[in-house]
Design an enzyme around this catalytic site. Structure first.
Site, short mmCIF file in Angstrom:
data_model
loop_
_atom_site.label_atom_id
_atom_site.label_comp_id
_atom_site.label_asym_id
_atom_site.label_seq_id
_atom_site.Cartn_x
_atom_site.Cartn_y
_atom_site.Cartn_z
N GLU A 1 7.98 -6.72 -14.75
CA GLU A 1 6.54 -6.84 -14.90
C GLU A 1 5.98 -5.47 -15.31
O GLU A 1 6.23 -4.47 -14.65
CB GLU A 1 5.91 -7.32 -13.58
CG GLU A 1 4.41 -7.15 -13.47
CD GLU A 1 3.62 -7.80 -14.61
OE1 GLU A 1 3.81 -8.99 -14.87
OE2 GLU A 1 2.79 -7.08 -15.23
N GLY B 1 -9.36 -18.84 -11.98
CA GLY B 1 -9.96 -19.74 -10.97
C GLY B 1 -8.88 -20.57 -10.30
O GLY B 1 -9.10 -21.14 -9.24
N ARG C 1 -14.79 -26.53 -24.66
CA ARG C 1 -15.25 -25.14 -24.61
C ARG C 1 -15.62 -24.59 -25.99
O ARG C 1 -16.52 -23.77 -26.11
CB ARG C 1 -14.17 -24.26 -23.98
CG ARG C 1 -14.07 -24.53 -22.51
CD ARG C 1 -13.01 -23.70 -21.85
NE ARG C 1 -13.04 -23.95 -20.42
CZ ARG C 1 -12.18 -23.41 -19.57
NH1 ARG C 1 -11.25 -22.61 -19.98
NH2 ARG C 1 -12.28 -23.69 -18.29
C1 LIG Z 1 -10.57 -14.96 -15.64
C2 LIG Z 1 -9.69 -16.12 -16.01
C3 LIG Z 1 -9.86 -17.34 -15.37
C4 LIG Z 1 -9.05 -18.41 -15.70
N1 LIG Z 1 -9.16 -19.56 -14.98
C5 LIG Z 1 -8.33 -20.60 -15.28
C6 LIG Z 1 -8.34 -21.78 -14.48
O1 LIG Z 1 -9.03 -21.86 -13.47
N2 LIG Z 1 -7.54 -22.81 -14.87
C7 LIG Z 1 -6.72 -22.76 -15.97
O2 LIG Z 1 -6.03 -23.72 -16.27
N3 LIG Z 1 -6.66 -21.61 -16.69
C8 LIG Z 1 -7.41 -20.54 -16.36
N4 LIG Z 1 -7.30 -19.39 -17.08
C9 LIG Z 1 -6.21 -19.27 -18.05
C10 LIG Z 1 -4.90 -19.06 -17.29
O3 LIG Z 1 -5.15 -18.33 -16.12
C11 LIG Z 1 -3.86 -18.33 -18.12
O4 LIG Z 1 -3.70 -18.94 -19.37
C12 LIG Z 1 -2.52 -18.33 -17.39
O5 LIG Z 1 -2.68 -17.87 -16.08
C13 LIG Z 1 -1.49 -17.49 -18.13
O6 LIG Z 1 -0.33 -17.43 -17.34
P1 LIG Z 1 0.94 -16.67 -17.89
O7 LIG Z 1 1.91 -16.60 -16.79
O8 LIG Z 1 1.35 -17.25 -19.19
O9 LIG Z 1 0.39 -15.23 -18.22
P2 LIG Z 1 -0.20 -14.11 -17.15
O10 LIG Z 1 -0.54 -14.77 -15.90
O11 LIG Z 1 -1.19 -13.37 -17.89
O12 LIG Z 1 1.12 -13.28 -16.89
C14 LIG Z 1 1.73 -12.52 -17.91
C15 LIG Z 1 2.32 -11.29 -17.24
O13 LIG Z 1 3.18 -10.62 -18.16
C16 LIG Z 1 2.99 -9.22 -18.01
N5 LIG Z 1 3.44 -8.58 -19.23
C17 LIG Z 1 2.81 -8.51 -20.43
N6 LIG Z 1 3.59 -7.84 -21.32
C18 LIG Z 1 4.72 -7.50 -20.66
C19 LIG Z 1 5.90 -6.81 -21.04
N7 LIG Z 1 6.08 -6.32 -22.27
N8 LIG Z 1 6.86 -6.65 -20.11
C20 LIG Z 1 6.71 -7.10 -18.84
N9 LIG Z 1 5.61 -7.75 -18.43
C21 LIG Z 1 4.64 -7.97 -19.34
C22 LIG Z 1 1.51 -9.09 -17.73
O14 LIG Z 1 1.22 -7.86 -17.14
C23 LIG Z 1 1.27 -10.27 -16.82
O15 LIG Z 1 1.45 -9.94 -15.47
C24 LIG Z 1 -8.09 -18.29 -16.74
C25 LIG Z 1 -7.92 -17.07 -17.39
C26 LIG Z 1 -8.70 -15.98 -17.02
C27 LIG Z 1 -8.49 -14.68 -17.72
#
Ligand SMILES: Cc1cc2nc3c(=O)[nH]c(=O)nc-3n(C[C@H](O)[C@H](O)[C@H](O)COP(=O)(O)OP(=O)(O)OC[C@H]3O[C@@H](n4cnc5c(N)ncnc54)[C@H](O)[C@@H]3O)c2cc1C
Length: 531
Positions: free
Chosen positions: A65, A78, A365
């Site tokens: 991470e 959320g 949206r």
């Molecule tokens: C404020 C907010 C509210 C939201 N609320 C909702 C909701 O209520 N319901 C819903 O369905 N969606 C919601 N979304 C969208 C949803 O939260 C995200 O699309 C989803 O959580 C993304 O998950 P993920 O694991 O793909 O990415 P993330 O949870 O963003 O995780 C990616 C991780 O990879 C890490 N990373 C990046 N590059 C590298 C690298 N090169 N090497 C190692 N680590 C790296 C980052 O630091 C991060 O920790 C919301 C988004 C936001 C911003």
């Protein structure tokens, strides 16, 4: 040190090969600093789900991470998610507006639904059967969730390119949504029994669990129990390939130390989207007439699109990159999402600076964001009353002027600077639409039974900001990353916002958390089993 030695040896090797006339060969992968069956890059919801799932399938796992803490956008989200859930949804009453929407679906032809025609055909049969029986309880089905995802996600960009969610992926998403909740419940996470509609979800099937942190707490706890090794402040930089197969990752720690991580079975990319990479947004955007570099976002700083760049370097195909979601209801200055007051989507009422409604607040949206951007200063207010506020302590929000409070509607209009008579008349008109369950102005398709009647009243100023990047790596139903030649790239898997093809042109609110859990689990299993 190890790296430098390896570089010298490699150089000598290449020189020897050239001298003996053997010709160029793919360089061998460097010796590993660490080895595991599965390497996961990114420790948000998708990465942790993949790590846990891989470990459940017997794999040893290392997760890297980039940030100093786990969680990513998932942590600050959320945390609400969509799933068809007969047990919880049986507590939701049907209303006339939703019933009319179901009936209107019956009038549509399956030729409008492209690849989704089989799901639509089944849905029509389900609706017909439902209408012949008891219609007091909410109708829902996996097929309706699929059709909402299709209708919400099918979009045409400014260049005339039309995109739709990929049928096979949506079938997997919607069929496994409830299973993802049950999986987490099995690890002790609690979900509320109340079902709502998060903004842009289009139907009451949204579950809540007390915020995004709940997923991170649960999954990181289980990962630890299952022996997953987690390296914080360690960024994945480059994929290592050997004979066309991805066999590891070059990573860099915060102090610049390089790390070679070797994967016996597979690498899962779960680095999230590129909402916090303004140049990349501007490079790819084909949906919004303008995407200024300065546009605020709701995202964490590490949502930079790293995984997309890394996978492209080994030939991965991209899908839907031009489609970026703007969250209509963000803080006008900072883009922050949660410093305001509102309820489930059916209860939301948007008022512009002229004191008038301007859109069906239950719509998708992108529809809401487009309408908001057309208002003066791109600004509007979400209006609600004491029924939504309940016993929440709003003092800090009111003090910061993030939320404006007044005892009467007239006073609220004065405080937010909109024409008093127009505003009061607009709210009264809206309340009459709730009574009639019909909105002749904008066709709002669900009101619940909520009217704005009980003081004190509240207004939250809002504007659109960058929220979610729908495009990303092309994956198949096993979360394998697909190459530009249409073949799975051996050893490479992806899940979550780094991927594309699921939400297509516009993501339904609440479908992202479902996506990261469903495809995170699949990616972990596929990588563990070397699928
Ligand atoms: C404020 C907010 C509210 C939201 N609320 C909702 C909701 O209520 N319901 C819903 O369905 N969606 C919601 N979304 C969208 C949803 O939260 C995200 O699309 C989803 O959580 C993304 O998950 P993920 O694991 O793909 O990415 P993330 O949870 O963003 O995780 C990616 C991780 O990879 C890490 N990373 C990046 N590059 C590298 C690298 N090169 N090497 C190692 N680590 C790296 C980052 O630091 C991060 O920790 C919301 C988004 C936001 C911003």
């Amino acid at each position: 040190m190890i790296r430098r030695k390896w570089a010298v040896l490699l150089l000598v090797g290449i020189l020897l090969l050239t001298a003996t006339g053997c010709g160029p060969k793919e360089p061998e992968a460097p010796a590993a600093d660490k080895t595991a069956d599965v390497i996961v890059v990114g420790g948000g919801g998708a990465g942790l789900a993949a790590a846990v799932s891989a470990a459940e399938n017997g794999a040893s796992v290392i997760l890297v991470e980039k940030a100093s803490n786990l969680g990513g956008n998932t942590l600050v989200s959320g945390g609400v998610m969509n799933a068809v859930d007969p047990e919880r949804q049986k507590n939701v009453s049907m209303n006339d507006a939703l019933l009319n929407e179901l009936k209107s679906l019956l009038e549509r032809d399956e030729s409008e639904f492209g690849d989704f025609a089989p799901a639509f055909r089944t849905l029509k049969e389900q609706i017909t059967e439902y209408l012949e029986g008891d219609t007091s309880v909410l109708f829902d089905s996996v097929e309706l969730h699929m059709i909402h995802t299709y209708l919400g996600g099918t979009r045409t960009d400014l260049q005339g390119n039309t995109i739709s969610p990929e049928y096979d992926l949506i079938e997997v998403l919607c069929n496994n949504a409830l299973g993802a909740i049950e999986w987490l419940e099995g690890y002790g996470q609690e979900f509320s029994d109340e079902i709502g509609t998060v903004l842009g979800a289009l139907w009451p099937r949204t579950h809540s669990t007390g915020g995004g942190r709940a997923y991170i707490d649960t999954l990181s706890g289980v990962a630890e129990d299952l022996g997953v090794e987690i390296l914080l402040e360690t960024a994945g930089k480059e994929l290592i390939t050997e004979d066309g197969r991805v066999v590891g990752v070059k990573a860099a720690q915060a102090d610049g130390t390089e790390l070679i991580l070797r994967a016996n079975n597979g690498v899962v990319l779960a680095t999230g989207g590129f909402g916090e990479n303004p140049e990349m947004r501007a490079q790819y955007n084909t949906y919004w007439p303008e995407m200024p570099l300065t546009m605020p976002s709701t995202n964490i700083p590490t949502a930079n699109g790293d995984g997309i760049t890394m996978a492209q370097q080994v030939g991965a195909d991209l899908v839907g990159m031009g489609f970026i979601q703007l969250m209509p209801s963000s803080d006008p200055e900072t883009g922050v999402l949660f410093n305001g007051l509102w309820g489930s989507a059916e209860t939301q009422v948007f008022i512009n600076k002229q004191g008038k409604r301007f859109v069906n607040e239950y719509a998708e949206r992108d529809v809401l964001a487009k309408a908001a951007l057309e208002q003066e200063d791109g600004l509007f207010f979400i209006i609600c009353d004491a029924q939504i506020a309940g016993d929440r302590n709003l003092d800090h929000l009111i003090e910061a002027e993030d939320v404006i409070k007044a005892d009467t509607l007239e006073e609220l209009a004065e405080k937010i600077g909109v024409p008093v008579e127009t505003f009061v008349a607009e709210i009264e008109k809206y309340n009459s639409y709730v009574d009639a369950q019909h909105d002749p102005d904008f066709g709002k398709s669900n009101f619940g039974n909520y009217k704005i009647t009980t003081g004190p009243f509240y207004a939250t100023p809002r504007s659109p900001s960058v929220h979610h990047t729908m495009g990303g790596l092309k994956i198949d139903t096993q979360a394998r990353v697909i190459s530009t030649e249409g073949q799975p790239i051996a050893g490479l898997y992806a899940a979550g916002e780094v991927g594309g093809g699921i939400h297509a042109g516009n993501r339904l609110g609440g479908n992202a958390i479902t996506d990261i859990l469903v495809f995170g689990r699949i990616a972990g299993e596929s990588a563990a089993q070397k699928k």
